[in-house]
Design a protein around this motif. Structure first.
Motif, PDB file in Angstrom:
ATOM      1  N   UNK A   1       0.847  -1.188   0.000  1.00 33.49           N
ATOM      2  CA  UNK A   1       0.000   0.000   0.000  1.00 33.49           C
ATOM      3  C   UNK A   1       0.886   1.243   0.000  1.00 33.49           C
ATOM      4  N   UNK A   2       0.955   1.915  -1.142  1.00 29.96           N
ATOM      5  CA  UNK A   2       1.830   3.074  -1.304  1.00 29.96           C
ATOM      6  C   UNK A   2       1.250   4.339  -0.686  1.00 29.96           C
ATOM      7  N   UNK A   3      -0.064   4.413  -0.549  1.00 30.34           N
ATOM      8  CA  UNK A   3      -0.711   5.647  -0.086  1.00 30.34           C
ATOM      9  C   UNK A   3      -0.699   5.788   1.437  1.00 30.34           C
ATOM     10  N   UNK A   4      -0.050   4.881   2.129  1.00 31.99           N
ATOM     11  CA  UNK A   4      -0.041   4.941   3.589  1.00 31.99           C
ATOM     12  C   UNK A   4       0.677   6.200   4.089  1.00 31.99           C
ATOM     13  N   UNK A   5       0.188   6.738   5.195  1.00 30.30           N
ATOM     14  CA  UNK A   5       0.758   7.949   5.801  1.00 30.30           C
ATOM     15  C   UNK A   5       1.761   7.545   6.876  1.00 30.30           C
ATOM     16  N   UNK A   6       3.019   7.997   6.718  1.00 33.61           N
ATOM     17  CA  UNK A   6       4.100   7.645   7.651  1.00 33.61           C
ATOM     18  C   UNK A   6       4.530   8.879   8.438  1.00 33.61           C
ATOM     19  N   UNK A   7       4.670   8.705   9.747  1.00 35.25           N
ATOM     20  CA  UNK A   7       5.182   9.765  10.621  1.00 35.25           C
ATOM     21  C   UNK A   7       6.335   9.204  11.445  1.00 35.25           C
ATOM     22  N   UNK A   8       7.471   9.920  11.419  1.00 38.95           N
ATOM     23  CA  UNK A   8       8.654   9.492  12.169  1.00 38.95           C
ATOM     24  C   UNK A   8       9.163  10.662  13.001  1.00 38.95           C
TER      25      UNK A   8
END
Length: 324
Positions: free
Chosen positions: A191-198
């Motif tokens: 799933x490329x549209x996932x939202x990532x926060x680091x």
């Protein structure tokens, strides 16, 4: 034969003979930097980065060995064979300065013996050697990583026909990669549209990271497996978590209303239970006080239901009593 040609030929042969008998001076050469490239934080008491070099007698005069961290101009280690080695910068107080990689006086202190390596020592190390004649350098990367302290995966229903899947990890270093896949009986999809926060917490020296997706139930099969994969670049570290989702309404167990029960009624119920247990024990024991073999009894579904309801009523009454 031309006179000039003969003269040049004679001179050329003379020069060739001269260079053939003269020794050819070799320059300094670093063969390799030996040592680990990946270390788990807190897993070892010492690691060694050995700058293996080849020198000639010409290079022994004025030989200096230095180590640099992340290409900074100021060294973190310096050794001159006629002096004691020095720990500097980020490695100040973190080296075993007594460590000797060999017995040779011009190479015994060429290595870094790092004591209790931690994540802040992750970076690029440069070994440089120099003499009055020449110089050389070579680089090596070192990763001291901290595995994730926790990895969890959950889902929630913002609406009746959609789902939000979230994966979180904490206490990890260096910056990790995170991804979510979904799979069914027929396929597996990244799933490329996932939202990532680091987020880096410098005071603790680790990262927290999360990834989130929202998917419509109409785009899912009747049974979908979501998989969260966490990796650290440059290492073999890889962990994963899975969660199974069935599209539809998010339901909660129904609760039943229970009438209030007086304390006297509760005491009477407890006495009846105690009498019933005593009578059952007496029936199961023979004349000699030993238990008789247990005989299975058939119970109708109606009796099972009544028994279950009575037991639930007792538990509910006890719960209300303790609340008061």
């Amino acid at each position: 034969m031309d006179h000039r040609t003969g003269t040049f030929g004679y001179v050329g042969m003379l020069l060739f003979s001269l260079f053939a008998v003269l020794p050819v001076a070799r320059s300094l050469e670093i063969i390799d930097i030996k040592g680990p490239s990946v270390v788990v934080n807190g897993s070892t008491s010492q690691i060694v980065l050995d700058c293996d070099y080849d020198i000639t007698d010409y290079d022994k005069s004025g030989l200096v060995v230095k180590w640099h961290f992340n290409r900074q101009t100021f060294p973190i280690y310096q050794w001159i064979p006629t002096k004691e080695p020095q720990d500097l910068g980020i490695l100040k107080g973190r080296l075993n300065l007594k460590y000797e990689v060999s017995e040779d006086q011009f190479s015994k202190h060429r290595a870094l013996a790092i004591v209790n390596p931690t994540t802040d020592l992750t970076g690029e190390y440069t070994c440089s050697i120099s003499s009055f004649e020449s110089e050389a350098f070579k680089r090596k990367s070192l990763i001291v990583y901290a595995p994730a302290e926790d990895l969890s995966m959950t889902y929630s229903k913002p609406s009746e026909d959609s789902v939000v899947v979230t994966c979180r990890a904490g206490g990890i270093f260096p910056a990790p990669n995170i991804a979510i896949f979904r799979s069914s009986s027929s396929s597996k999809e990244f799933i490329e549209s996932a939202k990532v926060e680091s987020q880096l917490h410098p005071e603790y020296g680790y990262y927290n990271i999360s990834i989130e997706i929202e998917v419509s139930d109409y785009d899912l099969d009747s049974e979908t497996m979501f998989e969260c994969v966490l990796t650290i670049p440059g290492t073999e570290y890889r962990v994963q978590e899975k969660i199974l989702y069935f599209p539809g309404h998010l339901t909660t167990p129904a609760t039943e209303e229970v009438e209030d029960v007086d304390e006297e009624d509760i005491d009477e119920l407890l006495e009846e239970i105690e009498k019933s247990e005593n009578a059952q024990n007496s029936d199961e024991e023979g004349d000699d006080g030993k238990r008789s073999p247990h005989t299975a009894e058939s119970v109708s579904s109606g009796e099972r239901v009544l028994s279950s309801l009575s037991f639930l009523s007792i538990l509910a009454g006890l719960h209300l009593l303790f609340l008061h």
